[in-house]
Design an enzyme around this catalytic site. Structure first.
Site, short mmCIF file in Angstrom:
data_model
loop_
_atom_site.label_atom_id
_atom_site.label_comp_id
_atom_site.label_asym_id
_atom_site.label_seq_id
_atom_site.Cartn_x
_atom_site.Cartn_y
_atom_site.Cartn_z
N TRP A 259 5.82 -9.85 -0.28
CA TRP A 259 6.87 -10.02 -1.30
C TRP A 259 7.69 -8.75 -1.42
CZ3 TRP A 259 7.59 -14.82 -1.68
CH2 TRP A 259 6.53 -15.74 -1.75
N ASP B 275 8.42 -6.51 -9.67
CA ASP B 275 8.10 -7.93 -9.49
C ASP B 275 6.68 -8.12 -10.04
OD1 ASP B 275 7.39 -10.44 -8.65
OD2 ASP B 275 7.72 -10.07 -6.51
N LYS C 224 2.76 -18.48 -11.57
CA LYS C 224 1.43 -17.89 -11.36
C LYS C 224 0.72 -17.74 -12.71
CE LYS C 224 2.83 -17.26 -7.04
NZ LYS C 224 3.93 -16.45 -6.56
C1 LIG Z 1 4.95 -16.18 -5.63
C2 LIG Z 1 5.56 -14.84 -5.64
C3 LIG Z 1 6.94 -14.65 -5.40
C4 LIG Z 1 7.86 -15.79 -5.04
O1 LIG Z 1 8.16 -16.53 -6.16
P1 LIG Z 1 9.22 -17.74 -6.10
O2 LIG Z 1 9.29 -18.11 -7.55
O3 LIG Z 1 8.61 -18.79 -5.24
O4 LIG Z 1 10.49 -17.23 -5.55
C5 LIG Z 1 7.43 -13.37 -5.46
N1 LIG Z 1 6.65 -12.32 -5.74
C6 LIG Z 1 5.33 -12.47 -5.98
C7 LIG Z 1 4.50 -11.26 -6.31
C8 LIG Z 1 4.76 -13.73 -5.94
O5 LIG Z 1 3.44 -13.87 -6.17
#
Ligand SMILES: *Cc1c(COP(=O)(O)O)cnc(C)c1O
Length: 352
Positions: free
Chosen positions: A101, A168, A192
């Site tokens: 990511w 993030d 998540k």
């Molecule tokens: C799942 C995830 C993403 C991607 O998220 P989307 O909502 O599918 O774009 C980005 N960063 C992390 C750390 C993730 O776990």
């Protein structure tokens, strides 16, 4: 048989939240209408948005210096929106590369300005969180992925820097208290640890905005969404509603400090068994890098992969197959995961 949901995302939500969310599909707020068929500008839905924002502010102690937004497009859109809204072409942002990511965030940011990769654990298949690297002065911001969902690593401390942090936090938002004043932007896809897929939470320090020289399309301009209070256009109403219910649940269960305590407890149970049981091996040796949210481990003997997945499944444990870039197993044990479910998985490991 009771299922124990270890999926990495979309992921487990509290049972009470699912029940209330289901009821709102037929009758929302006593209106005799579904939440799916009312105006996003009705007082009933505006109250949901207001409560969701208030809960974010209360749980993470977010001051009025920050905007709190619920936006479509997932965390992946924030990879480019953060750079687009914060970074001029002749400026440099620092990025810490701790997984797939992070790498995607780096790729997107390069479209808008200079990227200085300050540290990376790529050479070790991202099995640790780097430390001891220099952060030069003059960076516009420093970006990191607080929890690496795929590789099972997590920042336990955040890097010291004068630049604002951009993080993030898709897979560990609301799992612990945060030193909020050090962050310029926090973003997270909901699916998540916060709610269903379809919305991202963005917490952004307002004084960082309005600095870039490029023209921003309205939908991609954080200031437009702050002014529009996440309703510049029709927001993803149902994912916002279910996220709000989940945040209520977090508050009722003692807030993020209580979540952290419970998460530490659950993770210890699992890591202790991985470290003790000769049939399994951790993929994250460094205890200071281990994630409390996604616990990755592999069988000592590769031939045990399928039999163990079958044994887990027979006990109702679903979603523990590891990501293809790590292999083995991954148990995602987000806020809503009860300790009893982790114990069921540990018991399967003991018996294996
Ligand atoms: C799942 C995830 C993403 C991607 O998220 P989307 O909502 O599918 O774009 C980005 N960063 C992390 C750390 C993730 O776990």
């Amino acid at each position: 048989m009771k299922k124990h949901n270890f999926f990495a995302g979309p992921a487990i939500l509290p049972a009470s939240v699912l029940k209330e969310a289901a009821a709102a599909v037929t009758d929302f707020a006593g209106m005799g209408l579904s939440i799916l068929e009312i105006s996003h500008r009705s007082p009933e839905f505006v109250a949901v948005l207001d409560e969701a924002e208030a809960l974010v502010r209360e749980l993470l102690e977010v001051s009025d210096d920050y905007g709190v937004l619920f936006l479509p497009g997932g965390a992946s859109s924030e990879f480019y929106l953060t750079a687009m809204n914060l970074l001029n072409e002749d400026e440099t942002a620092g990025y810490i590369d701790t997984g797939a990511w992070s790498a995607k965030a780096i790729k997107e940011a390069k479209n808008f300005g200079h990227v200085n990769v300050l540290a990376s654990s790529k050479e070790a298949n991202y099995n640790y969180i780097p430390s001891g690297y220099d952060i030069p002065a003059g960076l516009r911001y420093v970006h990191l992925t607080s929890n690496n969902t795929i590789f099972g690593t997590q920042f336990q401390e955040f890097p010291e820097t004068d630049a604002p942090l951009v993080a993030d936090m898709s897979s560990d938002i609301f799992s612990r208290p945060l030193p909020l004043e050090r962050f310029g932007v926090i973003y997270a896809g909901a699916q998540k640890n916060m709610g269903p897929a379809g919305v991202a939470l963005v917490i952004v320090r307002k004084d960082l905005l309005g600095h870039v020289k490029r023209a921003l399309p309205s939908m991609l301009d954080y200031r437009v969404h702050i002014k529009g209070q996440s309703s510049f256009n029709t927001p993803p109403v149902y994912p916002i509603y279910v996220s709000m219910l989940t945040l209520r649940w977090v508050k009722e269960h003692g807030g993020v400090a209580a979540m952290q305590k419970k998460n530490e407890d659950k993770a210890k149970l699992l890591y202790d068994e991985i470290d003790r049981n000769p049939k399994f091996r951790t993929t994250v040796e460094d205890p200071a890098s281990r994630s409390l949210m996604n616990v990755c481990f592999v069988p000592t003997d590769e031939a045990d992969t399928k039999p163990f997945l079958e044994a887990a499944e027979a006990a109702g444990c679903v979603g523990i197959k590891g990501h293809r870039s790590v292999g083995g197993f991954r148990a995602s044990i987000y806020n809503s995961m009860p300790k009893e479910s982790v114990q069921v998985l540990v018991d399967v490991m003991k018996a294996f």
